[in-house]
Design a protein around this motif. Structure first.
Motif, mmCIF file in Angstrom:
data_model
loop_
_atom_site.group_PDB
_atom_site.id
_atom_site.type_symbol
_atom_site.label_atom_id
_atom_site.label_comp_id
_atom_site.label_asym_id
_atom_site.label_seq_id
_atom_site.Cartn_x
_atom_site.Cartn_y
_atom_site.Cartn_z
ATOM 1 N N ASP A 230 18.262 25.344 43.032
ATOM 2 C CA ASP A 230 19.048 25.150 44.249
ATOM 3 C C ASP A 230 19.241 23.639 44.381
ATOM 4 O O ASP A 230 18.382 22.931 44.904
ATOM 5 N N TYR A 231 20.365 23.146 43.880
ATOM 6 C CA TYR A 231 20.602 21.701 43.867
ATOM 7 C C TYR A 231 20.786 21.143 45.265
ATOM 8 O O TYR A 231 20.459 19.981 45.529
ATOM 9 N N GLU A 232 21.305 21.939 46.177
ATOM 10 C CA GLU A 232 21.509 21.478 47.543
ATOM 11 C C GLU A 232 20.177 21.105 48.212
ATOM 12 O O GLU A 232 20.117 20.172 49.011
ATOM 13 N N ASN A 233 19.124 21.856 47.875
ATOM 14 C CA ASN A 233 17.819 21.636 48.493
ATOM 15 C C ASN A 233 16.813 21.006 47.547
ATOM 16 O O ASN A 233 15.644 20.827 47.920
ATOM 17 N N ASN A 234 17.256 20.688 46.335
ATOM 18 C CA ASN A 234 16.392 20.027 45.353
ATOM 19 C C ASN A 234 15.128 20.845 45.070
ATOM 20 O O ASN A 234 14.014 20.320 45.011
ATOM 21 N N THR A 235 15.320 22.162 44.914
ATOM 22 C CA THR A 235 14.194 23.062 44.652
ATOM 23 C C THR A 235 14.514 23.985 43.482
ATOM 24 O O THR A 235 15.683 24.162 43.100
ATOM 25 N N ALA A 236 13.473 24.571 42.947
ATOM 26 C CA ALA A 236 13.624 25.574 41.893
ATOM 27 C C ALA A 236 12.648 26.703 42.153
ATOM 28 O O ALA A 236 11.547 26.486 42.679
ATOM 29 N N GLU A 237 13.050 27.908 41.797
ATOM 30 C CA GLU A 237 12.122 29.035 41.784
ATOM 31 C C GLU A 237 11.962 29.464 40.340
ATOM 32 O O GLU A 237 12.948 29.678 39.628
ATOM 33 N N ILE A 238 10.717 29.578 39.899
ATOM 34 C CA ILE A 238 10.436 29.949 38.515
ATOM 35 C C ILE A 238 10.163 31.448 38.457
ATOM 36 O O ILE A 238 9.293 31.973 39.169
ATOM 37 N N GLU A 239 10.915 32.121 37.617
ATOM 38 C CA GLU A 239 10.867 33.576 37.510
ATOM 39 C C GLU A 239 10.751 33.981 36.041
ATOM 40 O O GLU A 239 10.716 33.145 35.152
ATOM 41 N N ARG A 240 10.700 35.296 35.813
ATOM 42 C CA ARG A 240 10.700 35.905 34.483
ATOM 43 C C ARG A 240 9.584 35.338 33.597
ATOM 44 O O ARG A 240 9.769 35.091 32.408
ATOM 45 N N VAL A 241 8.427 35.114 34.210
ATOM 46 C CA VAL A 241 7.283 34.598 33.459
ATOM 47 C C VAL A 241 6.712 35.738 32.616
ATOM 48 O O VAL A 241 6.361 36.796 33.136
ATOM 49 N N CYS A 242 6.632 35.534 31.319
ATOM 50 C CA CYS A 242 6.214 36.626 30.442
ATOM 51 C C CYS A 242 5.538 36.071 29.188
ATOM 52 O O CYS A 242 5.858 34.974 28.735
ATOM 53 N N THR A 243 4.606 36.842 28.646
ATOM 54 C CA THR A 243 3.951 36.511 27.380
ATOM 55 C C THR A 243 3.852 37.790 26.554
ATOM 56 O O THR A 243 3.467 38.849 27.083
ATOM 57 N N ARG A 244 4.206 37.686 25.289
ATOM 58 C CA ARG A 244 4.123 38.847 24.409
ATOM 59 C C ARG A 244 2.697 39.405 24.428
ATOM 60 O O ARG A 244 1.716 38.659 24.443
ATOM 61 N N SER A 245 2.590 40.725 24.436
ATOM 62 C CA SER A 245 1.296 41.381 24.624
ATOM 63 C C SER A 245 0.255 40.938 23.601
ATOM 64 O O SER A 245 -0.923 40.776 23.938
ATOM 65 N N SER A 246 0.673 40.693 22.371
ATOM 66 C CA SER A 246 -0.283 40.305 21.327
ATOM 67 C C SER A 246 -0.741 38.858 21.454
ATOM 68 O O SER A 246 -1.635 38.413 20.726
ATOM 69 N N PHE A 247 -0.155 38.100 22.394
ATOM 70 C CA PHE A 247 -0.530 36.699 22.599
ATOM 71 C C PHE A 247 -1.102 36.435 23.990
ATOM 72 O O PHE A 247 -1.308 35.286 24.368
ATOM 73 N N GLN A 248 -1.360 37.485 24.744
ATOM 74 C CA GLN A 248 -1.831 37.298 26.105
ATOM 75 C C GLN A 248 -3.286 36.837 26.147
ATOM 76 O O GLN A 248 -4.025 36.959 25.176
ATOM 77 N N ASN A 249 -3.665 36.267 27.302
ATOM 78 C CA ASN A 249 -5.011 35.767 27.557
ATOM 79 C C ASN A 249 -5.379 34.584 26.658
ATOM 80 O O ASN A 249 -6.557 34.375 26.338
ATOM 81 N N LYS A 250 -4.372 33.813 26.266
ATOM 82 C CA LYS A 250 -4.601 32.617 25.459
ATOM 83 C C LYS A 250 -4.063 31.358 26.145
ATOM 84 O O LYS A 250 -3.995 30.299 25.532
ATOM 85 N N GLY A 251 -3.645 31.507 27.407
ATOM 86 C CA GLY A 251 -3.201 30.350 28.172
ATOM 87 C C GLY A 251 -1.739 29.992 28.014
ATOM 88 O O GLY A 251 -1.302 28.945 28.513
ATOM 89 N N TYR A 252 -0.961 30.840 27.340
ATOM 90 C CA TYR A 252 0.438 30.494 27.092
ATOM 91 C C TYR A 252 1.276 30.498 28.364
ATOM 92 O O TYR A 252 2.200 29.688 28.512
ATOM 93 N N ALA A 253 0.986 31.411 29.299
ATOM 94 C CA ALA A 253 1.763 31.452 30.545
ATOM 95 C C ALA A 253 1.574 30.161 31.335
ATOM 96 O O ALA A 253 2.541 29.569 31.827
#
Length: 306
Positions: A230-253
């Protein structure tokens, strides 16, 4: 002043006006926003909900209110085109909250046994109207974290086996789609899924430079996230956070989120929001170094009157 109201018209400029409304509303509410711009854009462009395949369904999922000069002063919207609704109304017209809530009860309530909504701190008129209409407060269902992106200016990825790339650089949307399907399996076939994702990228706020993936030495997409600006308000929302199942719990997110906020700061976006809706994500986002926590987003429900 007499108000008028009508259903959303897909073929009109209603969607653009609603997006502008959200941006202007956020300028007043700051971090206590109701929706960020990415959420309402996804309402139209997130076609993985098959109900959005049909334009006629949008008129059943949003209703707009106007003042005597035909300026948009508020609307109700159902994000999932179901029994959950959200109310937007300019503060100057706060005395009309009851009218909007009563309309939802009468027009949408007859379709469901229960209606559900969310409210945030500062929506005093809305909350009072909900209580008057018989709604009861339920447990917290979401928590938003507010981040100062300048804190991540010097962040570096320590793992030499992975590299951060934007989709502007990477361009392999098939591998990105495979990553997201691994995280969020669905029933849509692969070809249709790819077409839907391509359509989503036509939205007015998609920018491949803020669509990130972590790529390993085998050129696999192991984790990803996307920032809506949102450039008008100088903000961002971070979405669609995902990690492949075989790489989870390794701190990638956590890695990609911190790197994303670094890139946001480099592009002069000073504030980022991340919202989690269940324990695992709330815990993850809570360890990233937020400056403010906003748990005052809660769920209200009522049995609709017969």
């Amino acid at each position: 002043m007499r108000l008028s109201h009508r259903d959303f018209i897909f073929e009109s400029n209603d969607f653009e006006n609603m997006c502008k409304f959200v941006i202007q509303d956020n300028a007043k509410r700051k971090e206590y926003f109701i929706w960020h711009i990415g959420r309402i854009v996804d309402w139209k462009y997130g076609l993985h909900d098959r109900k959005r395949f049909f334009p006629s369904n949008f008129s059943k999922a949003a209703h707009l209110w106007f003042n005597g000069f035909q300026d948009l002063i508020g609307f109700v919207i159902s994000e999932g085109m179901n029994n959950e609704f959200t109310v937007f109304l300019k503060d100057e017209y706060g005395l009309f909250y009851s009218e909007l809530v009563d309309w939802v009860l009468q027009e949408w309530g007859s379709n469901y046994d229960t209606l559900v909504t969310q409210s945030v701190e500062g929506q005093h008129g809305f909350i009072a109207s909900l209580v008057k209409a018989g709604f009861a407060k339920c447990e917290d269902i979401e928590m938003s974290r507010v981040f100062d992106t300048s804190r991540y200016l010097d962040y570096r990825i320590d793992d030499p086996s992975i590299v951060l790339q934007s989709m502007y650089e990477n361009k392999d949307y098939i591998k990105q789609a495979n990553l997201r399907r691994d995280c969020w399996p669905g029933t849509i076939d692969v070809e249709l899924d790819l077409q839907i994702r391509e359509y989503t990228r036509r939205s007015p706020i998609y920018n491949p430079k803020f669509d990130f993936v972590l790529v390993n030495e085998e050129n696999e997409h192991v984790s990803g996230c996307e920032a809506f600006i949102d450039y008008e308000n100088n903000t961002a929302e971070i979405e669609r956070v995902c990690t492949r199942s075989s790489f989870q719990n390794k701190g990638y997110a956590a890695t990609i989120l911190k790197a994303c906020m670094r890139e946001l700061y480099k592009n002069k976006i000073k504030t980022a929001f991340i919202t989690g809706g269940y324990d695992k994500t709330i815990h993850l986002y809570g360890k990233l170094g937020h400056v403010t926590c906003i748990p005052e987003i809660y769920n209200d429900g009522t049995v609709t009157p017969s």
